[in-house]
Design a protein around this motif. Sequence first.
Motif, PDB file in Angstrom:
ATOM      1  N   ALA A 128      11.784  16.515  -7.279  1.00 61.43           N
ATOM      2  CA  ALA A 128      12.329  17.142  -8.478  1.00 61.43           C
ATOM      3  C   ALA A 128      11.587  16.652  -9.706  1.00 61.43           C
ATOM      4  CB  ALA A 128      13.819  16.832  -8.608  1.00 61.43           C
ATOM      5  N   GLY A 129      11.309  17.541 -10.620  1.00 57.16           N
ATOM      6  CA  GLY A 129      10.647  17.157 -11.859  1.00 57.16           C
ATOM      7  C   GLY A 129       9.130  17.114 -11.744  1.00 57.16           C
ATOM      8  N   THR A 130       8.605  17.356 -10.541  1.00 52.47           N
ATOM      9  CA  THR A 130       7.154  17.455 -10.393  1.00 52.47           C
ATOM     10  C   THR A 130       6.796  18.937 -10.306  1.00 52.47           C
ATOM     11  OG1 THR A 130       7.248  17.421  -7.991  1.00 52.47           O
ATOM     12  CG2 THR A 130       7.085  15.303  -9.085  1.00 52.47           C
ATOM     13  N   MET A 172      11.599   7.680  -0.262  1.00 54.40           N
ATOM     14  CA  MET A 172      10.724   8.270  -1.281  1.00 54.40           C
ATOM     15  C   MET A 172      11.557   9.144  -2.209  1.00 54.40           C
ATOM     16  SD  MET A 172       7.335   9.511   0.750  1.00 54.40           S
ATOM     17  CE  MET A 172       8.131  10.728   1.782  1.00 54.40           C
ATOM     18  N   PRO A 173      12.319   8.525  -3.123  1.00 55.31           N
ATOM     19  CA  PRO A 173      13.197   9.324  -3.981  1.00 55.31           C
ATOM     20  C   PRO A 173      12.431  10.374  -4.783  1.00 55.31           C
ATOM     21  CG  PRO A 173      13.572   6.978  -4.273  1.00 55.31           C
ATOM     22  CD  PRO A 173      12.362   7.098  -3.421  1.00 55.31           C
ATOM     23  N   GLY A 174      11.144  10.171  -4.945  1.00 52.64           N
ATOM     24  CA  GLY A 174      10.341  11.152  -5.670  1.00 52.64           C
ATOM     25  C   GLY A 174       9.895  12.313  -4.795  1.00 52.64           C
ATOM     26  N   GLY A 175      10.347  12.352  -3.540  1.00 60.69           N
ATOM     27  CA  GLY A 175      10.034  13.475  -2.670  1.00 60.69           C
ATOM     28  C   GLY A 175       8.653  13.398  -2.057  1.00 60.69           C
ATOM     29  N   LEU A 176       8.245  14.488  -1.438  1.00 60.75           N
ATOM     30  CA  LEU A 176       6.954  14.533  -0.749  1.00 60.75           C
ATOM     31  C   LEU A 176       5.801  14.229  -1.698  1.00 60.75           C
ATOM     32  CD1 LEU A 176       7.529  17.735   1.422  1.00 60.75           C
ATOM     33  CD2 LEU A 176       7.580  15.365   2.182  1.00 60.75           C
ATOM     34  N   GLU A 220       5.797  12.183  -4.201  1.00 63.29           N
ATOM     35  CA  GLU A 220       5.680  10.732  -4.354  1.00 63.29           C
ATOM     36  C   GLU A 220       4.976  10.132  -3.144  1.00 63.29           C
ATOM     37  OE1 GLU A 220       9.352   8.555  -5.082  1.00 63.29           O
ATOM     38  OE2 GLU A 220       8.307   6.744  -4.430  1.00 63.29           O
ATOM     39  N   GLY A 221       5.324  10.643  -1.952  1.00 60.94           N
ATOM     40  CA  GLY A 221       4.660  10.184  -0.734  1.00 60.94           C
ATOM     41  C   GLY A 221       3.160  10.400  -0.822  1.00 60.94           C
ATOM     42  N   GLY A 222       2.792  11.605  -1.277  1.00 63.68           N
ATOM     43  CA  GLY A 222       1.375  11.926  -1.429  1.00 63.68           C
ATOM     44  C   GLY A 222       0.693  10.999  -2.414  1.00 63.68           C
ATOM     45  N   ASN A 223       1.382  10.734  -3.533  1.00 64.24           N
ATOM     46  CA  ASN A 223       0.817   9.849  -4.551  1.00 64.24           C
ATOM     47  C   ASN A 223       0.597   8.446  -4.013  1.00 64.24           C
ATOM     48  OD1 ASN A 223       0.497  11.613  -6.648  1.00 64.24           O
ATOM     49  ND2 ASN A 223       2.519  11.232  -7.525  1.00 64.24           N
ATOM     50  N   ARG A 224       1.572   7.974  -3.188  1.00 61.16           N
ATOM     51  CA  ARG A 224       1.444   6.630  -2.633  1.00 61.16           C
ATOM     52  C   ARG A 224       0.232   6.539  -1.724  1.00 61.16           C
ATOM     53  NH1 ARG A 224       7.306   4.730  -0.619  1.00 61.16           N
ATOM     54  NH2 ARG A 224       8.446   5.088  -2.552  1.00 61.16           N
ATOM     55  N   ILE A 225       0.038   7.567  -0.903  1.00 62.32           N
ATOM     56  CA  ILE A 225      -1.115   7.573  -0.001  1.00 62.32           C
ATOM     57  C   ILE A 225      -2.404   7.567  -0.819  1.00 62.32           C
ATOM     58  CG2 ILE A 225      -2.364   8.959   1.703  1.00 62.32           C
ATOM     59  CD1 ILE A 225       0.416   9.935   2.655  1.00 62.32           C
ATOM     60  N   TYR A 226      -2.423   8.412  -1.871  1.00 56.68           N
ATOM     61  CA  TYR A 226      -3.603   8.503  -2.738  1.00 56.68           C
ATOM     62  C   TYR A 226      -3.914   7.148  -3.366  1.00 56.68           C
ATOM     63  CZ  TYR A 226      -6.381   9.886  -6.803  1.00 56.68           C
ATOM     64  OH  TYR A 226      -7.345   9.987  -7.759  1.00 56.68           O
ATOM     65  N   LYS A 227      -2.851   6.468  -3.843  1.00 58.16           N
ATOM     66  CA  LYS A 227      -3.061   5.181  -4.510  1.00 58.16           C
ATOM     67  C   LYS A 227      -3.554   4.124  -3.544  1.00 58.16           C
ATOM     68  CE  LYS A 227      -0.110   5.494  -8.526  1.00 58.16           C
ATOM     69  NZ  LYS A 227       1.314   5.480  -8.859  1.00 58.16           N
ATOM     70  N   SER A 228      -2.967   4.108  -2.325  1.00 60.18           N
ATOM     71  CA  SER A 228      -3.393   3.077  -1.376  1.00 60.18           C
ATOM     72  C   SER A 228      -4.833   3.340  -0.944  1.00 60.18           C
ATOM     73  CB  SER A 228      -2.453   3.027  -0.172  1.00 60.18           C
ATOM     74  OG  SER A 228      -2.681   4.130   0.663  1.00 60.18           O
ATOM     75  N   LEU A 229      -5.199   4.617  -0.839  1.00 58.91           N
ATOM     76  CA  LEU A 229      -6.585   4.937  -0.513  1.00 58.91           C
ATOM     77  C   LEU A 229      -7.509   4.459  -1.616  1.00 58.91           C
ATOM     78  CD1 LEU A 229      -6.470   8.516   1.040  1.00 58.91           C
ATOM     79  CD2 LEU A 229      -7.000   6.355   2.178  1.00 58.91           C
ATOM     80  N   ARG A 230      -7.069   4.669  -2.857  1.00 59.45           N
ATOM     81  CA  ARG A 230      -7.917   4.275  -3.988  1.00 59.45           C
ATOM     82  C   ARG A 230      -8.058   2.767  -4.062  1.00 59.45           C
ATOM     83  NH1 ARG A 230      -7.666   6.879  -9.828  1.00 59.45           N
ATOM     84  NH2 ARG A 230      -7.666   4.665 -10.287  1.00 59.45           N
ATOM     85  N   ARG A 231      -6.950   2.073  -3.688  1.00 61.85           N
ATOM     86  CA  ARG A 231      -7.013   0.625  -3.701  1.00 61.85           C
ATOM     87  C   ARG A 231      -8.026   0.143  -2.658  1.00 61.85           C
ATOM     88  NH1 ARG A 231      -1.635  -0.686  -2.711  1.00 61.85           N
ATOM     89  NH2 ARG A 231      -1.047   0.703  -4.417  1.00 61.85           N
ATOM     90  N   ARG A 232      -7.972   0.798  -1.488  1.00 62.75           N
ATOM     91  CA  ARG A 232      -8.863   0.388  -0.407  1.00 62.75           C
ATOM     92  C   ARG A 232     -10.328   0.657  -0.764  1.00 62.75           C
ATOM     93  NH1 ARG A 232      -6.718   1.990   5.255  1.00 62.75           N
ATOM     94  NH2 ARG A 232      -5.105   0.631   4.448  1.00 62.75           N
TER      95      ARG A 232
END
Lengths: 387, 251
Positions: A288-290, A358-362, A364-376
């Motif tokens: 919601a809100g995205t 993932m209260p931010g929904g799918l 947010e899940g996508g964003n988390r994956i993107y961020k962890s990839l970027r960190r790696r």
Amino acid sequence: MFNKLDSNDRYMMIFFIIMVLAGPIILAPFGAGYPDLLQRFAIFGLFAIGFNILFGLTGYLSFGHAAFLGVGSYSAVWMFKLLTMNVIPALFLSVAVAGVFALAIGYISLRRSGIYFSILTLAFAQMSYNLAYSVLTPITNGETGLQLTLDDPRILDGANATGDIPSTNLFGLTMNSTYKAELLGMTFQFNVGFYFCAIILILGFYTALKIFRSPFGLMLRAIKTNQTRLNYTGLNSRPYTLAAFVISGMYAGMAGGLMAITDPLAGAERMQWTASGEVVLMTILGGAGTLLGPVLGAGFIKYFENIFSKINDNVLHAWFSFMPESIENLLVGVLHFFVGKGWHLTLGIVFMLVVIFMPGGLVEGGNRIYKSLRRRFGNADETQAAE
Amino acid sequence: MSFLEVRGVNKRFGGLQALDDVNLAVEEGTIHAIIGPNGAGKSTLLNCFVGKLIPDTGTVTFDGQSLLGLKPHQVNQVGVSRVFQTPEIFSDLTVMENVIIPCLAKRDGAFTLNGWSSVDAQADIREKAEQMLLDVNMADKRNMQAASLSRGDKRRLEMAMCLSQDPKLLLLDEPTAGMARADTNNTIDLLAEIQEKRKITKVVIEHDMHVVFSLAQKISVLAQGHVIVEDKPENIKGHPKVKEAYLGGAH
């Protein structure tokens, strides 16, 4: 900095357009590439985008948006019956009538907030549903649903020579015509109705994007976070929430109109509270809100409803046939509860997991994956930036 | 006629006479403090200014215009801004957005359906908000979420939001309530600094006498819904009625 933000939006928009237009190709390998389902993806995506403008931005949770969906459908079918089978006037009427309904219902419901607002909207939607079933039968054709008949006037189309019920069209381009292409052993179906819905979806998404980035959108987000401060800042929250409500109602009406365009009949069950609840699930599941969330959520739920529900025991046996028979039977016996008629169970579990983790929904899940990839791979990026 | 004039205001809540014939005159460009013990009716009086409560009798006139019957957003559009006891900010938004909203409200009024142009494209608004953040030394925090600010910064931000509208009158409801001494002093400094830069008329409601003596030009002491003394700070300190009200001299 802000130029960069704009270009991010531009990339998102381009990405969205490509994904939607290439839908029949992308989804074909998943068994979802047939016109009926593709149309539903686009229509419910549009519905959820509109709902998100109200719920995602202002936080007002409407439990009655299906009423506008139904009103839109009825309006469109009436336009087909009375005026012409061309889809443009039908779509305009659905949006306009849904807008008027939303104005009336919103004006009353928005006198309350929180749970009371939700209950008021729910009451209005159930009222519409029951009226459509009973008293309003002359307009809605009650239980049977509103359908096209041969002796409808259709003033602009002239006499019907063929003896068949004509199909909906865009200036002669019929909505149910499909172009098929065979490639790599798969059949790709390019359906006119889907592409019409897709273009409306893209326009709807673009409008939502503009609203999200506008002063109006900022005010709506401000309403969600602190209405007291907003009022003491010299802003009247009531017309803002009403405008958001009407806009989202018009989106719902447009989705309802598209439903009638792709399949020209309208029934009262479209207004039932389960349909209102479904769009809430879609929006929350996607985020919601995205911006992208509601479309993702709509696609996810519709995919489950149509594909997951078709997996029966025979299909499962075919999947696990390579295993020893005892294990095969065990697996099929367990999975039996989660697929086919039990698809709601799977959806429920997925929904619970998403809301809890993932209260931010799918999105947010996508964003988390993107961020962890970027960190790696972050180091590589930094050295590139340095060069 | 004074800038903000309160005449014969009464307010009853059931059996409680919260405000009893309150008279008050605030002069333009000054800081006027309203002090009094707990339950004296300070907040009730403030709520009568901003449209949250309507007095049973009496008038509240601001700059020649009656404030009675106006809604909070209308009071603000007339030029009255309010700072709350606990900072009321848009916690989910960024610091910058928090300041942009009041700027938009000032420019576009209580409601504008501006859904097609981008917030980023409003150059005048951005410039104004940026300048405001510089004025309160928060420019480096512009992209932070407001919820993550420290308590003192939240207060500072709320102050910036109010000031960005160039209000004619600023109402402060116990701006230092619940603050540690250091934070209190910071807030006092901030207020003094603002007063130096912009001569905005202010009404400060305070429980803490220490705060107002260093700021206010005039103090009204409220006790049991009634203004018992209205005078300059130096005359208030030793006033017997004030001592009685605060220390309960009746016993």
